[in-house]
Motif scaffolding. Structure first.
Motif, short mmCIF file in Angstrom:
data_model
loop_
_atom_site.label_atom_id
_atom_site.label_comp_id
_atom_site.label_asym_id
_atom_site.label_seq_id
_atom_site.Cartn_x
_atom_site.Cartn_y
_atom_site.Cartn_z
N UNK A 1 1.57 9.66 22.95
CA UNK A 1 1.30 8.76 21.87
C UNK A 1 2.66 8.01 21.32
N UNK A 2 3.71 9.01 21.42
CA UNK A 2 5.06 8.37 20.95
C UNK A 2 5.47 7.30 21.71
N UNK A 3 5.26 7.40 23.09
CA UNK A 3 5.62 6.56 24.14
C UNK A 3 4.93 4.94 23.72
N UNK B 1 6.25 -4.69 22.21
CA UNK B 1 5.64 -4.94 23.62
C UNK B 1 4.14 -4.18 23.99
N UNK B 2 3.61 -3.86 22.69
CA UNK B 2 2.05 -3.44 22.85
C UNK B 2 1.39 -3.68 21.62
N UNK B 3 0.18 -3.66 21.71
CA UNK B 3 -0.72 -3.69 20.45
C UNK B 3 -1.89 -2.66 20.81
N UNK B 4 -2.51 -2.27 19.50
CA UNK B 4 -3.41 -1.24 19.66
C UNK B 4 -4.81 -2.39 19.64
N UNK B 5 -5.65 -2.14 20.70
CA UNK B 5 -6.91 -3.06 20.68
C UNK B 5 -8.02 -2.21 20.06
N UNK B 6 -8.20 -1.13 20.50
CA UNK B 6 -9.36 -0.29 19.90
C UNK B 6 -9.17 1.19 19.80
N UNK B 7 -9.60 1.86 18.89
CA UNK B 7 -9.59 3.27 18.71
C UNK B 7 -10.72 3.91 17.82
N UNK B 8 -11.31 5.11 18.01
CA UNK B 8 -12.05 5.88 17.39
C UNK B 8 -11.64 6.85 16.47
N UNK C 1 -8.26 7.76 13.39
CA UNK C 1 -7.46 6.82 12.17
C UNK C 1 -5.98 6.89 12.66
N UNK C 2 -5.75 5.42 12.60
CA UNK C 2 -4.25 4.99 13.25
C UNK C 2 -3.47 5.28 12.11
N UNK C 3 -2.67 6.05 12.46
CA UNK C 3 -1.66 6.74 11.35
C UNK C 3 -0.33 6.81 12.27
N UNK C 4 0.62 7.72 11.78
CA UNK C 4 1.98 8.21 12.52
C UNK C 4 1.70 8.95 13.64
N UNK C 5 2.55 8.92 14.62
CA UNK C 5 2.44 9.88 15.65
C UNK C 5 1.92 11.10 15.58
N UNK D 1 -4.05 -2.37 30.45
CA UNK D 1 -4.26 -1.89 29.22
C UNK D 1 -3.93 -0.22 29.58
N UNK D 2 -3.54 0.69 28.46
CA UNK D 2 -3.37 2.05 28.75
C UNK D 2 -4.33 2.68 27.77
N UNK D 3 -4.99 3.57 28.28
CA UNK D 3 -6.01 4.14 27.42
C UNK D 3 -5.56 5.80 27.28
N UNK D 4 -5.60 6.47 26.08
CA UNK D 4 -5.17 7.74 25.88
C UNK D 4 -6.64 8.45 25.33
#
Length: 342
Positions: free
Chosen positions: A15-17, A26-33, A35-39, A109-112
């Motif tokens: 996540x930190x990377x 150099x990247x954007x968050x496209x989608x998540x389920x 809460x987008x917060x700190x690492x 895209x990268x998915x975690x």
């Protein structure tokens, strides 16, 4: 499209990377389920669900989906395709974050994701490479992407990062994958050693047999295709010499001539092996051995070809390979040392 999967132990590092890429533009968050917060906070949220499987070592799933060069997708299309990929791989009730990177020439895209479902069940990783390849072929059709040749499904040994990058750069299937498919077809069409050699040459594949200097036995095989040389076993166990002879009718004495003519077409069986009944000794650049063969000793090979060797052998003799025999001898020595210790 190429999918590259990795399973790991640490959500925070991954996540930190990705978050650093976002901060650098150099990247954007496209989608998540989640809460987008700190690492740190996002890691805590992933780990809350991870605790449902406390004994699981590798709970982190990371996959990158890479488009062919010069092909493009909108953010919305990437989200839809990424969601289809996750569901197809069994991640239908899992935490995830989807990032779009723009630090490479090709779009990807990268998915975690968390391998532990919200229910506590675990997403299986059994045959995940094969399942991913079949799924990617379906997604290519669904989203109108260029389809990689089916040779990518014939992989029997892992592709290196350089091979993957070259495939992305050129849009062509990796040479290793194509060669594996060609070998499989050649074996299907062959009953004898001579037929196998003929099938290979008809496909512009040049085989080279490793011949033991002490016994005259074939101890391995390598293949040259499009300027690249692979040792048989580096393509997968199915293509090592010991397994090839299980698929064709091979007999050492009967097939000696055709094998030598393949290795030395200009000499036939004259320059490489000749009858002799003396004990082992060196005579004029030749070593005569008790088994009844005269083995021509050449200079030390110019190239070290342990795995794959790039262009540069076109005007050189096809150098002999010793790696499989050496690997076998090393294993024997290790076993002897273990027996002595006991």
């Amino acid at each position: 499209m190429i999918a590259k999967q990795i399973k790991g132990k640490d959500f925070y590092g991954l996540l930190a990377y990705n978050q650093k890429k976002v901060e650098q533009g150099e990247a954007v968050v496209l989608d998540a389920n989640i809460d987008l917060d700190s690492t740190v906070e996002m890691t805590k949220e992933f780990n809350l669900v991870r605790k449902l499987r406390p004994r699981l070592s590798k709970a982190v799933y990371h996959v990158s989906l890479n488009l062919p060069p010069n092909e493009k997708m909108s953010d919305k299309e990437f989200v839809l395709m990424g969601s289809d990929y996750l569901k197809g791989m069994g991640f239908d009730d899992n935490q995830y974050i989807m990032y779009r990177h723009n630090d490479q020439s090709h779009q990807h895209i990268h998915i975690v994701a968390n391998r532990v479902k919200l229910s506590g069940a675990l997403v299986s990783d059994s045959n995940d490479y094969e399942r991913s390849e079949r799924l990617v072929r379906k997604l290519e059709k669904k989203y109108g992407l260029s389809e990689l040749p089916d040779a990518t499904l014939e992989r029997r040994a892992a592709l290196t990062q350089k091979e993957i990058e070259k495939s992305l750069r050129t849009g062509n299937a990796p040479i290793k994958s194509i060669l594996q498919q060609q070998l499989r077809e050649a074996l299907k069409c062959s009953n004898t050693t001579e037929e196998f050699i003929h099938q290979l040459r008809s496909r512009d594949i040049r085989p080279k047999f490793n011949i033991s200097k002490t016994t005259g036995r074939v101890s391995g095989i390598s293949f040259k295709y499009e300027g690249v040389i692979y040792k048989g076993s580096s393509l997968g166990r199915k293509y090592s010499w010991n397994n090839i002879i299980k698929q064709i009718d091979y007999e050492q004495i009967r097939d000696r001539t055709v094998i030598l003519e393949n290795n030395h077409p200009e000499q036939g069986n004259k320059g490489a092996f000749a009858q002799d009944t003396g004990s082992s000794r060196n005579v004029g650049g030749e070593t005569k051995v008790a088994e009844g063969w005269t083995v021509q000793i050449s200079e030390k090979p110019k190239y070290d070809l342990g795995g794959a060797q790039k262009d540069g052998l076109e005007d050189e003799p096809f150098t002999p390979f010793k790696m499989e025999l050496e690997d076998f001898d090393q294993r024997k020595r290790r076993k002897k040392r273990k027996r002595k210790k006991k």
